[in-house]
Enzyme design. Sequence first.
Site, PDB file in Angstrom:
ATOM      1  N   LYS A 221      21.405  20.510 -33.509  1.00  0.00           N
ATOM      2  CA  LYS A 221      22.856  20.460 -33.659  1.00  0.00           C
ATOM      3  C   LYS A 221      23.329  19.100 -34.164  1.00  0.00           C
ATOM      4  O   LYS A 221      22.594  18.117 -34.173  1.00  0.00           O
ATOM      5  CB  LYS A 221      23.537  20.828 -32.337  1.00  0.00           C
ATOM      6  CG  LYS A 221      23.471  22.330 -32.067  1.00  0.00           C
ATOM      7  CD  LYS A 221      24.337  22.755 -30.909  1.00  0.00           C
ATOM      8  CE  LYS A 221      24.372  24.288 -30.816  1.00  0.00           C
ATOM      9  NZ  LYS A 221      25.173  24.737 -29.646  1.00  0.00           N
ATOM     10  N   ARG A 255      17.406  27.250 -25.727  1.00  0.00           N
ATOM     11  CA  ARG A 255      17.657  28.139 -26.875  1.00  0.00           C
ATOM     12  C   ARG A 255      17.377  27.338 -28.138  1.00  0.00           C
ATOM     13  O   ARG A 255      18.059  26.356 -28.424  1.00  0.00           O
ATOM     14  CB  ARG A 255      19.101  28.636 -26.853  1.00  0.00           C
ATOM     15  CG  ARG A 255      19.445  29.620 -27.954  1.00  0.00           C
ATOM     16  CD  ARG A 255      20.885  30.097 -27.849  1.00  0.00           C
ATOM     17  NE  ARG A 255      21.211  31.054 -28.894  1.00  0.00           N
ATOM     18  CZ  ARG A 255      21.671  30.729 -30.098  1.00  0.00           C
ATOM     19  NH1 ARG A 255      21.862  29.444 -30.410  1.00  0.00           N
ATOM     20  NH2 ARG A 255      21.942  31.662 -30.996  1.00  0.00           N
TER      21      ARG A 255
END
Length: 274
Positions: A221, A255
Amino acid sequence: MTINCKGKLIDLSTPKVMGILNITPDSFFDGGRYKDETSIIKQVENMLNEGATFIDVGAYSSRPNAPFVSEDEELQRIVPIIKLLVSHFPDSIISVDTFRSQVAKVTINEGAAMINDISAGFLDNNMLPTIADLKVPYIMMHMRGTPQTMQTLTQYDNLVKAINYYFSERIVKARDLGIIDLILDPGFGFAKTLEQNFELLNKFELLNIADLPVLAGISRKSMIYKTLDLTAKEALNGTTALHMIALQKGAKILRVHDVKEAKECITLYNKLDA
């Protein structure tokens, strides 16, 4: 700490890996990469062989300012993929990344095992009752607004307190409906600035409320690649570094885009925790 996935009890006292399969054309890292059955099957096979316990399939990009996708289009994208994966990997545990109750209902009926909702039911009032009827595990994420508006909604007096208040309210509502298996996702990057993402990770252990497992979704991210002045493609090393911190602070599910590296991180963490 277990969840029931189609009659299979998954013990989350030892952290597990959730592999990401984006079938959207515009996801921030792997958008458009998996366009055909062959590439999809190969990728899922790789993730399962590398140690993924769950495969999370998404057909609606939730990146900031992602374009709107209709429910019909989401169903057209995802239902054939769920059928394909259930056919080729009947023992796999498939999670569906959706905030729509109808998509949840259809995909669970096609063989998926759990639902991962970025809105914790706020974007579809029928989601929580649907999950209760389906009797499947439910991942509820913290977010404000929608993917199109969330980055304008980053004002908090106390970030972690606000997230825990949000979860406490959603947990009560879910329990009142009879939902048993709940997983919390604090939503890194969703209605949070880069600095707030690091504050959240630094205080991650404070999210361990109600004895529920917490998921960390930080793979590649912007909090990583913008801090390091890299691209998402170059952010694997930074991802692994932050995964270890998340594990030390209580994360039970990672995840991820890169299953092998996350699994190695968990193996090393387990040695520290032994």
